[in-house]
Design a protein around this motif. Structure first.
Motif, PDB file in Angstrom:
ATOM      1  N   GLU A  87       0.815  -1.215   0.000  1.00 42.72           N
ATOM      2  CA  GLU A  87       0.000   0.000   0.000  1.00 42.72           C
ATOM      3  C   GLU A  87       0.850   1.267   0.000  1.00 42.72           C
ATOM      4  O   GLU A  87       0.324   2.361  -0.241  1.00 42.72           O
ATOM      5  N   GLN A  88       2.136   1.149   0.254  1.00 42.41           N
ATOM      6  CA  GLN A  88       3.026   2.314   0.234  1.00 42.41           C
ATOM      7  C   GLN A  88       3.452   2.697  -1.186  1.00 42.41           C
ATOM      8  O   GLN A  88       4.071   3.742  -1.383  1.00 42.41           O
ATOM      9  N   VAL A  89       3.113   1.860  -2.156  1.00 38.70           N
ATOM     10  CA  VAL A  89       3.516   2.093  -3.542  1.00 38.70           C
ATOM     11  C   VAL A  89       2.315   2.605  -4.335  1.00 38.70           C
ATOM     12  O   VAL A  89       1.187   2.144  -4.150  1.00 38.70           O
ATOM     13  N   ASP A  90       2.551   3.541  -5.215  1.00 38.06           N
ATOM     14  CA  ASP A  90       1.500   4.113  -6.049  1.00 38.06           C
ATOM     15  C   ASP A  90       0.765   3.010  -6.814  1.00 38.06           C
ATOM     16  O   ASP A  90       1.356   2.300  -7.635  1.00 38.06           O
ATOM     17  N   ALA A  91      -0.520   2.886  -6.557  1.00 39.44           N
ATOM     18  CA  ALA A  91      -1.320   1.820  -7.169  1.00 39.44           C
ATOM     19  C   ALA A  91      -1.506   2.016  -8.663  1.00 39.44           C
ATOM     20  O   ALA A  91      -1.927   1.077  -9.368  1.00 39.44           O
ATOM     21  N   ASN A  92      -1.216   3.197  -9.183  1.00 42.45           N
ATOM     22  CA  ASN A  92      -1.400   3.462 -10.604  1.00 42.45           C
ATOM     23  C   ASN A  92      -0.184   3.099 -11.445  1.00 42.45           C
ATOM     24  O   ASN A  92      -0.216   3.210 -12.672  1.00 42.45           O
ATOM     25  N   LEU A  93       0.883   2.674 -10.813  1.00 40.76           N
ATOM     26  CA  LEU A  93       2.076   2.284 -11.553  1.00 40.76           C
ATOM     27  C   LEU A  93       1.832   0.980 -12.313  1.00 40.76           C
ATOM     28  O   LEU A  93       1.018   0.150 -11.881  1.00 40.76           O
ATOM     29  N   PRO A  94       2.519   0.757 -13.431  1.00 41.36           N
ATOM     30  CA  PRO A  94       2.414  -0.528 -14.129  1.00 41.36           C
ATOM     31  C   PRO A  94       2.837  -1.677 -13.214  1.00 41.36           C
ATOM     32  O   PRO A  94       3.654  -1.485 -12.298  1.00 41.36           O
ATOM     33  N   PRO A  95       2.322  -2.880 -13.424  1.00 36.88           N
ATOM     34  CA  PRO A  95       2.633  -4.017 -12.560  1.00 36.88           C
ATOM     35  C   PRO A  95       4.122  -4.279 -12.392  1.00 36.88           C
ATOM     36  O   PRO A  95       4.592  -4.619 -11.305  1.00 36.88           O
ATOM     37  N   GLU A  96       4.889  -4.119 -13.497  1.00 36.97           N
ATOM     38  CA  GLU A  96       6.317  -4.415 -13.398  1.00 36.97           C
ATOM     39  C   GLU A  96       7.046  -3.447 -12.470  1.00 36.97           C
ATOM     40  O   GLU A  96       8.097  -3.781 -11.906  1.00 36.97           O
ATOM     41  N   GLN A  97       6.480  -2.248 -12.264  1.00 36.99           N
ATOM     42  CA  GLN A  97       7.114  -1.294 -11.357  1.00 36.99           C
ATOM     43  C   GLN A  97       6.915  -1.721  -9.902  1.00 36.99           C
ATOM     44  O   GLN A  97       7.820  -1.583  -9.079  1.00 36.99           O
ATOM     45  N   LEU A  98       5.721  -2.231  -9.591  1.00 40.95           N
ATOM     46  CA  LEU A  98       5.505  -2.775  -8.247  1.00 40.95           C
ATOM     47  C   LEU A  98       6.426  -3.961  -7.995  1.00 40.95           C
ATOM     48  O   LEU A  98       7.027  -4.086  -6.921  1.00 40.95           O
ATOM     49  N   VAL A  99       6.558  -4.827  -9.004  1.00 40.99           N
ATOM     50  CA  VAL A  99       7.440  -5.991  -8.856  1.00 40.99           C
ATOM     51  C   VAL A  99       8.894  -5.543  -8.668  1.00 40.99           C
ATOM     52  O   VAL A  99       9.632  -6.116  -7.867  1.00 40.99           O
ATOM     53  N   SER A 100       9.313  -4.517  -9.387  1.00 48.18           N
ATOM     54  CA  SER A 100      10.668  -3.994  -9.210  1.00 48.18           C
ATOM     55  C   SER A 100      10.894  -3.558  -7.772  1.00 48.18           C
ATOM     56  O   SER A 100      11.929  -3.842  -7.166  1.00 48.18           O
ATOM     57  N   PHE A 101       9.911  -2.837  -7.219  1.00 46.66           N
ATOM     58  CA  PHE A 101      10.023  -2.385  -5.832  1.00 46.66           C
ATOM     59  C   PHE A 101      10.084  -3.569  -4.882  1.00 46.66           C
ATOM     60  O   PHE A 101      10.941  -3.624  -3.986  1.00 46.66           O
ATOM     61  N   LEU A 102       9.169  -4.519  -5.038  1.00 48.90           N
ATOM     62  CA  LEU A 102       9.143  -5.675  -4.133  1.00 48.90           C
ATOM     63  C   LEU A 102      10.414  -6.504  -4.250  1.00 48.90           C
ATOM     64  O   LEU A 102      10.939  -7.004  -3.248  1.00 48.90           O
ATOM     65  N   PHE A 103      10.919  -6.639  -5.468  1.00 54.18           N
ATOM     66  CA  PHE A 103      12.139  -7.422  -5.654  1.00 54.18           C
ATOM     67  C   PHE A 103      13.309  -6.764  -4.930  1.00 54.18           C
ATOM     68  O   PHE A 103      14.050  -7.413  -4.196  1.00 54.18           O
ATOM     69  N   LEU A 104      13.490  -5.464  -5.108  1.00 53.58           N
ATOM     70  CA  LEU A 104      14.628  -4.777  -4.509  1.00 53.58           C
ATOM     71  C   LEU A 104      14.443  -4.546  -3.012  1.00 53.58           C
ATOM     72  O   LEU A 104      15.368  -4.739  -2.224  1.00 53.58           O
ATOM     73  N   ASN A 105      13.254  -4.139  -2.619  1.00 51.57           N
ATOM     74  CA  ASN A 105      13.035  -3.754  -1.223  1.00 51.57           C
ATOM     75  C   ASN A 105      12.837  -4.945  -0.303  1.00 51.57           C
ATOM     76  O   ASN A 105      13.175  -4.874   0.889  1.00 51.57           O
ATOM     77  N   GLU A 106      12.327  -6.050  -0.837  1.00 48.74           N
ATOM     78  CA  GLU A 106      12.044  -7.207   0.013  1.00 48.74           C
ATOM     79  C   GLU A 106      12.893  -8.424  -0.366  1.00 48.74           C
ATOM     80  O   GLU A 106      13.737  -8.866   0.402  1.00 48.74           O
ATOM     81  N   LEU A 107      12.700  -8.941  -1.574  1.00 49.20           N
ATOM     82  CA  LEU A 107      13.369 -10.197  -1.929  1.00 49.20           C
ATOM     83  C   LEU A 107      14.885 -10.037  -1.974  1.00 49.20           C
ATOM     84  O   LEU A 107      15.630 -10.817  -1.367  1.00 49.20           O
ATOM     85  N   PHE A 108      15.363  -9.019  -2.662  1.00 49.44           N
ATOM     86  CA  PHE A 108      16.802  -8.795  -2.768  1.00 49.44           C
ATOM     87  C   PHE A 108      17.400  -8.420  -1.417  1.00 49.44           C
ATOM     88  O   PHE A 108      18.394  -8.974  -0.969  1.00 49.44           O
ATOM     89  N   ARG A 109      16.758  -7.481  -0.717  1.00 42.81           N
ATOM     90  CA  ARG A 109      17.307  -6.976   0.544  1.00 42.81           C
ATOM     91  C   ARG A 109      17.233  -8.002   1.666  1.00 42.81           C
ATOM     92  O   ARG A 109      18.060  -7.990   2.587  1.00 42.81           O
ATOM     93  N   LYS A 110      16.279  -8.940   1.589  1.00 39.91           N
ATOM     94  CA  LYS A 110      16.111  -9.895   2.680  1.00 39.91           C
ATOM     95  C   LYS A 110      16.669 -11.283   2.354  1.00 39.91           C
ATOM     96  O   LYS A 110      16.729 -12.138   3.238  1.00 39.91           O
TER      97      LYS A 110
END
Length: 591
Positions: free
Chosen positions: A407-430
């Motif tokens: 919910e902290q990410v702009d919901a209007n962004l294309p799906p791949e942008q949300l995935v980019s954020f989740l990959f870097l902020n969660e999967l990559f970082r953790k």
């Protein structure tokens, strides 16, 4: 605290003020000369500690701290916006009676901290905070539920209630007189996710240029730079741009199986780029170790990741790190992180079908939850497997935490942008960051795909370029197109095969592999085979484990019986449970 961080051969430095109320300590591998740690300016107005590397502004590592101290005195915390690198930075401003903690834009060096009664303790590892005696070792059951669901903890929480992580590009300012603490971000990935309006040609050119710079930045002029060369595309892309010069010696190294096809492929890649190649083979017997040796590897991985990385590859990661140190490697260039440029290969978050795009757009929490939970056997990983408070929070807390992040990410962004954020902020970082932490305990690791400038471009690049290895192909074709003619060991075909090649080479090899006629270069299989039911049973049904109250004895017994039958893949889930128990034993029971 410093003893908890230091290991044999480490270079250790410390600072304490005259009153004894402020103490800083640094423990470093000692491979790269980073000068005096901690560093104080000649007038003693600023003291600086650095864990990691600054790639821009480019300086001699031995003088980097002096450069950082001057930049801080000139611009204050705003100078952080000028840094490119992977770092955890500590600044003690004596004149302002202020302590500052900061990390890089993508959180590639963990920063843990805790405050209590006006005191601040912090470290790059949780075990050091525990050694301080300043925090209570109270477990957060919701964070524990996250680990057992996802293999990671979304956000900035940790397994301990009193310990927080600094977010990426985090800035923590602590007033030494009042004890007041404030946290903020000097940069935010969420504000830099808008898709680029530039043409694909312009983006590909910029990606190529920033990636070439990323590789060059990471070469050490005073050490042999070992390119960790696998038979895949990520390391091959690095190989296409890397250059061995009088100012930066480059060699290639591969660890693999005797008789594996990987040796033939990597030797061909090294010969093409004109660098010396070493292949170090290990027999399969080395992967079929005793349970005690396997346990020792898992415990080492748990110790170096603070129990924050729950994967079945823990033993392999620790084993690989030991091998690198045994071979005397100092600086390694690795292909970690290439998935951000190929979202159809982005592990749990891979985008493979139009349905993925639809679900990310319409049901982002469900899609993400299922992708993270699916490898951990959700059919068996249910609240009934747990006891007490853990069972109560297991069903709902992990989904809620994930929803809060999304919910902290702009919901209007294309799906791949949300995935980019989740990959870097969660999967990559953790996950990736913690895997690299195991390696960094023994070797200097450099990762070009995680370069700030490269990432800043790739996250704005459309999905059409981030599938099918298009970015990798463009980079290789620009610098070393002949590398595209060398087959991949995984398929026995060139990276971009023709239809005829797929039919007459790829398909027969795939069928033969399924029949067991070819050796596959997958060391994970040998570690997984060694971790049999008896290995897990010795830990999970130990009275010490069951008395702890996390796990339901009946549920654990049923799970182990199901694993022994071999009808379901429960290896990852059993590793998660084992890692949690070993973490508790090695981090908390010893206090």
């Amino acid at each position: 605290m410093l003893n908890a961080l230091s290991r044999p051969g480490y270079k250790v430095g410390q600072y304490a003020d005259e009153s004894g109320t402020i103490a800083l300590g640094c423990a470093d591998l000692g491979i790269v000369d980073r000068g005096i740690h901690p560093y104080s300016t000649p007038d003693r107005s600023v003291t600086v500690c650095l864990y990691g590397d600054i790639y821009s502004p480019r300086t001699d590592p031995a003088t980097t701290l002096a450069v950082l101290a001057k930049a801080y005195r000139d611009k204050g915390p705003a100078f952080l916006n000028d840094l490119v690198g992977e770092f955890f930075l500590v600044i003690l401003d004596h004149g302002q009676h202020r302590l500052i903690l900061a990390n890089d834009r993508y959180g590639r060096r963990p920063v843990y901290y805790s405050t209590h009664d006006g005191q601040l303790v912090f470290s790059s590892e949780i075990k050091a905070l525990l050694a301080s005696g300043a925090i209570r070792p109270d477990v957060d059951p919701e964070a524990l539920a996250d680990v057992l669901t996802f293999g990671l903890i979304p956000g900035e929480r940790t397994l301990l209630r009193q310990v927080q992580m600094l977010p990426p590009a985090g800035l923590l300012e602590f007033d030494l007189r009042s004890g007041e603490l404030a946290t903020s971000r000097y940069w935010d990935l969420r504000l830099h996710l808008q898709p680029s309006a530039e043409s694909e040609a312009v983006l590909l050119d910029r990606l190529t240029e920033t990636f070439s710079t990323a590789v060059e930045r990471r070469l050490s002029p005073s050490h042999v730079n070992w390119l960790s060369l696998s038979a895949g595309m990520d390391s091959r892309t690095i190989a296409s741009v890397i250059n061995s010069t009088p100012n930066a010696t480059v060699k290639a190294i591969t660890l693999g199986f005797k008789g594996g096809y990987e040796r033939k492929v990597t030797s061909a890649v090294a010969a093409t780029i004109g660098v010396e190649h070493s292949f170090h083979a290990f027999d399969e017997s080395q992967f079929t170790q005793s349970e005690s040796e396997h346990m020792d590897l898992v415990r080492e991985a748990v110790a170096l990741t603070d129990g924050m990385r729950g994967t079945a590859s823990s033993a392999l990661t620790a084993y690989s790190a030991r091998q690198n140190r045994r071979l005397g490697l100092d600086v390694m260039i690795t292909g970690h992180g290439g998935e951000i440029a190929k979202l159809d290969e982005a592990y749990n978050f891979a985008i493979n079908t139009p349905d993925d795009l639809h679900r990310i757009r319409t049901q982002p929490v469900d899609w993400t939850y299922n992708r993270l939970f699916r490898p951990n056997a959700p059919r068996f990983n249910t609240p009934s497997l747990y006891s007490g408070g853990l069972a109560q929070v297991f069903a709902d807390a992990p989904r809620h935490h994930l929803q809060t992040i999304i919910e902290q990410v702009d919901a209007n962004l294309p799906p791949e942008q949300l995935v980019s954020f989740l990959f870097l902020n969660e999967l990559f970082r953790k996950r990736a960051v913690y895997a690299l932490a195991v390696q960094r305990a023994r070797v200097e690791i450099r990762v070009p795909f995680y370069d700030d400038d490269f990432l800043a471009t790739v996250v704005t690049t459309p999905l059409s370029l981030r599938t099918g290895y298009k970015i990798h192909r463009y980079i290789i074709k620009r610098y070393r197109p002949e590398l595209l003619e060398i087959v991949l060991s995984e398929t026995r075909m060139r990276p971009f095969p023709s239809a005829a090649e797929r039919l007459f080479r790829g398909l027969p090899y795939k069928l033969a592999t399924r029949l067991g006629l070819f050796k596959r270069d997958v060391p994970e299989h040998y570690f997984a085979a060694n971790a049999d039911t008896n290995f897990f049973r010795s830990i999970l049904q130990d009275p010490m484990t069951l008395d702890r109250g996390y796990f339901n004895p009946r549920g654990i017994s049923s799970l182990l019986d199901e694993h022994a039958r071999g009808r379901h893949s429960l290896n990852t889930l059993l590793h998660l449970l084992t890692i949690v128990e070993l973490w508790h034993r090695d981090f908390l029971d010893t206090r």
